[in-house]
Design an enzyme around this catalytic site. Sequence first.
Site, PDB file in Angstrom:
ATOM      1  N   ARG A  75       0.874  -1.176   0.000  1.00  0.00           N
ATOM      2  CA  ARG A  75       0.000   0.000   0.000  1.00  0.00           C
ATOM      3  C   ARG A  75       0.908   1.222   0.000  1.00  0.00           C
ATOM      4  NH1 ARG A  75      -3.703  -2.591  -1.426  1.00  0.00           N
ATOM      5  NH2 ARG A  75      -5.616  -3.111  -0.322  1.00  0.00           N
ATOM      6  N   HIS A  90      -1.523   0.407  -9.738  1.00  0.00           N
ATOM      7  CA  HIS A  90      -2.163  -0.514  -8.787  1.00  0.00           C
ATOM      8  C   HIS A  90      -2.825  -1.688  -9.519  1.00  0.00           C
ATOM      9  CE1 HIS A  90      -4.036  -0.801  -4.523  1.00  0.00           C
ATOM     10  NE2 HIS A  90      -3.821  -1.994  -5.032  1.00  0.00           N
ATOM     11  N   GLU A 117      -2.943   7.732  -4.489  1.00  0.00           N
ATOM     12  CA  GLU A 117      -3.350   7.258  -5.815  1.00  0.00           C
ATOM     13  C   GLU A 117      -4.823   7.564  -6.077  1.00  0.00           C
ATOM     14  OE1 GLU A 117      -1.950   3.223  -4.873  1.00  0.00           O
ATOM     15  OE2 GLU A 117      -4.013   2.547  -5.205  1.00  0.00           O
TER      16      GLU A 117
HETATM   17  P1  NAP Z   1      -0.933 -11.634   4.940  1.00  0.00           P
HETATM   18  O1  NAP Z   1      -0.901 -13.074   4.564  1.00  0.00           O
HETATM   19  O2  NAP Z   1      -1.770 -11.203   6.074  1.00  0.00           O
HETATM   20  O3  NAP Z   1       0.591 -11.182   5.197  1.00  0.00           O
HETATM   21  C1  NAP Z   1       0.943  -9.937   5.714  1.00  0.00           C
HETATM   22  C2  NAP Z   1       2.366  -9.986   6.231  1.00  0.00           C
HETATM   23  O4  NAP Z   1       2.729  -8.656   6.668  1.00  0.00           O
HETATM   24  C3  NAP Z   1       2.547 -10.913   7.436  1.00  0.00           C
HETATM   25  O5  NAP Z   1       3.746 -11.646   7.310  1.00  0.00           O
HETATM   26  C4  NAP Z   1       2.646  -9.949   8.617  1.00  0.00           C
HETATM   27  O6  NAP Z   1       3.462 -10.393   9.683  1.00  0.00           O
HETATM   28  C5  NAP Z   1       3.328  -8.766   7.947  1.00  0.00           C
HETATM   29  N1  NAP Z   1       3.163  -7.554   8.735  1.00  0.00           N
HETATM   30  C6  NAP Z   1       2.021  -7.000   9.210  1.00  0.00           C
HETATM   31  N2  NAP Z   1       2.288  -5.892   9.914  1.00  0.00           N
HETATM   32  C7  NAP Z   1       3.630  -5.735   9.888  1.00  0.00           C
HETATM   33  C8  NAP Z   1       4.525  -4.802  10.448  1.00  0.00           C
HETATM   34  N3  NAP Z   1       4.083  -3.778  11.175  1.00  0.00           N
HETATM   35  N4  NAP Z   1       5.857  -4.973  10.219  1.00  0.00           N
HETATM   36  C9  NAP Z   1       6.316  -6.007   9.475  1.00  0.00           C
HETATM   37  N5  NAP Z   1       5.517  -6.927   8.916  1.00  0.00           N
HETATM   38  C10 NAP Z   1       4.191  -6.805   9.134  1.00  0.00           C
HETATM   39  O7  NAP Z   1      -1.388 -10.745   3.723  1.00  0.00           O
HETATM   40  P2  NAP Z   1      -1.213 -11.025   2.146  1.00  0.00           P
HETATM   41  O8  NAP Z   1      -2.363 -11.800   1.656  1.00  0.00           O
HETATM   42  O9  NAP Z   1       0.161 -11.520   1.874  1.00  0.00           O
HETATM   43  O10 NAP Z   1      -1.398  -9.528   1.591  1.00  0.00           O
HETATM   44  C11 NAP Z   1      -0.511  -8.510   2.019  1.00  0.00           C
HETATM   45  C12 NAP Z   1      -0.949  -7.161   1.536  1.00  0.00           C
HETATM   46  O11 NAP Z   1      -0.645  -7.006   0.161  1.00  0.00           O
HETATM   47  C13 NAP Z   1      -2.446  -6.845   1.588  1.00  0.00           C
HETATM   48  O12 NAP Z   1      -2.889  -6.526   2.888  1.00  0.00           O
HETATM   49  C14 NAP Z   1      -2.542  -5.657   0.644  1.00  0.00           C
HETATM   50  O13 NAP Z   1      -2.300  -4.458   1.335  1.00  0.00           O
HETATM   51  C15 NAP Z   1      -1.379  -5.904  -0.331  1.00  0.00           C
HETATM   52  N6  NAP Z   1      -1.891  -6.240  -1.681  1.00  0.00           N
HETATM   53  C16 NAP Z   1      -1.606  -5.405  -2.724  1.00  0.00           C
HETATM   54  C17 NAP Z   1      -2.094  -5.703  -3.984  1.00  0.00           C
HETATM   55  C18 NAP Z   1      -1.796  -4.840  -5.175  1.00  0.00           C
HETATM   56  O14 NAP Z   1      -2.609  -4.769  -6.075  1.00  0.00           O
HETATM   57  N7  NAP Z   1      -0.640  -4.193  -5.234  1.00  0.00           N
HETATM   58  C19 NAP Z   1      -2.884  -6.840  -4.185  1.00  0.00           C
HETATM   59  C20 NAP Z   1      -3.138  -7.680  -3.097  1.00  0.00           C
HETATM   60  C21 NAP Z   1      -2.641  -7.374  -1.846  1.00  0.00           C
HETATM   61  P3  NAP Z   1       3.075 -11.684  10.581  1.00  0.00           P
HETATM   62  O15 NAP Z   1       3.111 -12.850   9.618  1.00  0.00           O
HETATM   63  O16 NAP Z   1       4.180 -11.776  11.576  1.00  0.00           O
HETATM   64  O17 NAP Z   1       1.720 -11.409  11.125  1.00  0.00           O
END
Ligand code: NAP
Length: 318
Positions: free
Chosen positions: A231, A278, A260
Amino acid sequence: MSSIDVLSVTKLSPFYEAHLREHFVLHDRLHDTDPSAFAKIAPRIRAIAASGESKVSAELMAQLPALEIISVFGVGYDGVDTQAAKARGVMVTHTPNVLNDDVADLAMGLMLAAARQLPAADRYVKEGKWPNGPMPLARKVSGTRLGIVGMGRIGQAIAQRALAFGMSVAYTARSAKAELPHPFYATPRDLAAHSDYLVVITPGGAGTRKLINAEVLAALGKNGVLINVARGSVVDEAALIDALQKGVIAGAGLDVFESEPNVPEALRQMPHVVLAPHIGSATTATRQAMGDLAFGNLKNHFAGQAVITPVPECAVKG
Ligand code: NAP
């Protein structure tokens, strides 16, 4: 289900909207377009349909006494006030996993594009510059060190791909993952100091705001490249622009931005930055799967069954 009223709070993907129009009474952004009509139907609204970038505030929920569920088309839901939803007993769902491959593919694509200067190479040929001589040399990806900030579902999909490129993988997250073989660093700064490429893939929201700041960029260093597919809020954009302008880091690949779809002119002018609007999950197959899942959550809820993918805050602890 055909008599259930649903409010959409954003322009939805056609794959989601088609399901909603077929099975529910959809009030498309009525709160924005016609407040007096909205006031009349508000007491009947039982569901909100949102996207990953939507804002669903406590104030909006307070106007909807019959609200039962918010179904987000997207895995990120940082715009939804989940505390307020939980306090009201409103379920929140999202669309994890079905988009892991696409977002991981895009992270690798941005890394390759930024390192190998693919947009510049494309322009070089199309603008007829090749006959005058070769392009400047670029930066190697295979065999280098990748740092992943956020080792969740998508972070692990990026790691898999990076291993196939012969990269070494290290990561940071809120906690170390005993099941993963990769080295864990406690802070993004420490991880950046040991990385050639730093990919950011955490959720947005208050917990990660400006996690990538001037100090992290300085640690990444003058040969380092930042990739952000998380994000815009996770990266201090002013610090990033400053670091790119001063050569503190070598380049960047960015899919997300602080405000954005508005992208600072400074970033748009930089030759060593590759930008995307995005598009992490923006393929036909994945958007279809996301639409099916976002709808599936609503369908299950109104059939009296458990939703498929509640956000962690609303998941029933087993
Ligand atoms: P996820 O499985 O929940 O993984 C999130 C990871 O971020 C986890 O490893 C978590 O740590 C870590 N995290 C959370 N807070 C943190 C912090 N303060 N410092 C360091 N690490 C932290 O989520 P996901 O499915 O992989 O998706 C991740 C994110 O990608 C989404 O929430 C979204 O914002 C973004 N995204 C972007 C797009 C795009 O179009 N560009 C598309 C899809 C998703 P822990 O494992 O230790 O809890």
